[in-house]
Design a protein around this motif. Sequence first.
Motif, PDB file in Angstrom:
ATOM      1  N   SER A  35       0.454   6.769   5.704  1.00 60.11           N
ATOM      2  CA  SER A  35       0.567   5.523   4.947  1.00 60.11           C
ATOM      3  C   SER A  35      -0.236   5.586   3.664  1.00 60.11           C
ATOM      4  O   SER A  35       0.015   4.836   2.726  1.00 60.11           O
ATOM      5  CB  SER A  35       0.079   4.351   5.800  1.00 60.11           C
ATOM      6  OG  SER A  35      -1.326   4.455   6.004  1.00 60.11           O
ATOM      7  N   HIS A  60       6.238   9.519   4.910  1.00 57.48           N
ATOM      8  CA  HIS A  60       5.825   8.212   4.380  1.00 57.48           C
ATOM      9  C   HIS A  60       7.022   7.252   4.388  1.00 57.48           C
ATOM     10  O   HIS A  60       8.144   7.648   4.074  1.00 57.48           O
ATOM     11  CB  HIS A  60       5.304   8.368   2.951  1.00 57.48           C
ATOM     12  CG  HIS A  60       4.900   7.072   2.314  1.00 57.48           C
ATOM     13  ND1 HIS A  60       3.718   6.421   2.620  1.00 57.48           N
ATOM     14  CD2 HIS A  60       5.526   6.286   1.384  1.00 57.48           C
ATOM     15  CE1 HIS A  60       3.634   5.315   1.901  1.00 57.48           C
ATOM     16  NE2 HIS A  60       4.719   5.204   1.152  1.00 57.48           N
ATOM     17  N   CYS A  76       0.631   9.254  -1.754  1.00 51.83           N
ATOM     18  CA  CYS A  76       0.808  10.021  -0.515  1.00 51.83           C
ATOM     19  C   CYS A  76       1.422  11.387  -0.799  1.00 51.83           C
ATOM     20  O   CYS A  76       1.031  12.396  -0.194  1.00 51.83           O
ATOM     21  CB  CYS A  76       1.691   9.236   0.462  1.00 51.83           C
ATOM     22  SG  CYS A  76       0.875   7.799   1.184  1.00 51.83           S
ATOM     23  N   ALA A  89       9.810  11.187   2.364  1.00 49.22           N
ATOM     24  CA  ALA A  89       9.656   9.727   2.364  1.00 49.22           C
ATOM     25  C   ALA A  89      11.013   9.069   2.529  1.00 49.22           C
ATOM     26  O   ALA A  89      12.049   9.663   2.206  1.00 49.22           O
ATOM     27  CB  ALA A  89       8.983   9.249   1.083  1.00 49.22           C
TER      28      ALA A  89
END
Length: 478
Positions: A35, A60, A76, A89
Amino acid sequence: MIPTAETPADRLVLEAVGFSLSTLPADARIAIALSGGVDSSVLLDAAVRVAGASRCLALHVHHGLSAHADAWLAHCEAFARERGVEFAAERVEVSRDAGVSVEAAARAARYRALDDMCASRDVATLWLAQHADDQAETVLLQLLRGAGLAGLAAMAPEYLPAGASVTRVRPLLHLLRAQLEQYAGERALQSIDDESNADTRYARNALRHEVTPALAVHFPGFRDALARTAAHAASAQRLLDALARIDMESASRDEGRALSHDALLAFDDDRALNLMRYWMRTSGFVAASSARLGDALRQLREIGAAGEGHGLRIDHAGHALRSYRGLVYWEAGDSNEPADETALAARAISELAWQGESIWRLRQWRGTFVFADADVAAGDSDTIPASVLRRAVLSARSRSGGERMRTSEARNAPSRTLKNLFQERGVPAWKRDVPLLYVGDDLLFVPLLGVNRATLPEQVDEAETRVKIIWREDLLIA
């Protein structure tokens, strides 16, 4: 081999990560939910140190709930790249269904996205960064909500949810937040701070900022005590689940998607409610309150096993409890709406200019149309001339309600609604969420019902190649 620890916090974190790693094959890849906060940053950093960057994958989820969400994603990705870790992600939309909090909806969307990313990559397990403070807060929340044993059991160190692609592991569950923060400080880890974590309108934040600090003063060992409570509850819940599995053997219908009304009502209230909780949990539903489940069981007893449940008024997590032909099941939609399948969410239309393909894969429907050569001589009558399939572009569409078709070969036979045909054939509502196959603007074929004969030409060439259409769900594809 675990690296040499430099400080007590370093040692604790590396040992916790090393223990979780020791249960996996030597070449197994690990996905870490990142996160960008302190906890997940510590977990990824330690995992790289113990397992090596090549075995780690950082995942993510971009919820879009904060104005800073794009910046968090960028942070991230940079954090993972700095450690030589592959990064992925996914963006999600958080639903706002009635009766479900934003927190719960965001959590459900996050885990769905994480599981999807794991399923498409070669990973053995998904690591989550919850710790002992999170566990204590969860137990307190469940106590204050009057939750049952399943709620008090809180978070398991390792578990495989129904339908998940990989096991989820919490390597840091026995460590304190302060120990993780000390590790992060010593390693100079850069992390983000979600501004919503300070909003005490959320119950968990109120506990974190206003309640647990006071508990720590007067009851310094409260975290350990609550962890023991969670362990005792988990043990008792396993026994209740074992009983529920026995009861499911007699009550389950259609691979667990429905329960026999007769079998459910044959149990006393405690046992029936235990079965319903287990059924809903293993079906992927968020837990329902005791009051809602109790009301559901009361209404089911009132209508009786032989009656139809048109009067049921039980809504939960975007679904309505239904009773139909001796079965109890959950249907997408609201109980104030007519009990039917058309409340299901529409999927994107897929199109195919058919040129003799034998299969048409529809990922959004999790199934495949098969176009097989038909043997008319063997009495296979539910077939289509190949020229009809080439007449116009084929499209697979969701039901919108009111569609009609004619299944009889008689030209003067009336068309009938799909709803009536499904009901006549006893097809339960949860099986009616199927793609309708159109040729141009004409409905051609409906899984479980067959060919719409109103779309076929009156005169056909007997020598023409004929095709049989078959719909196969993913589970049935070899």
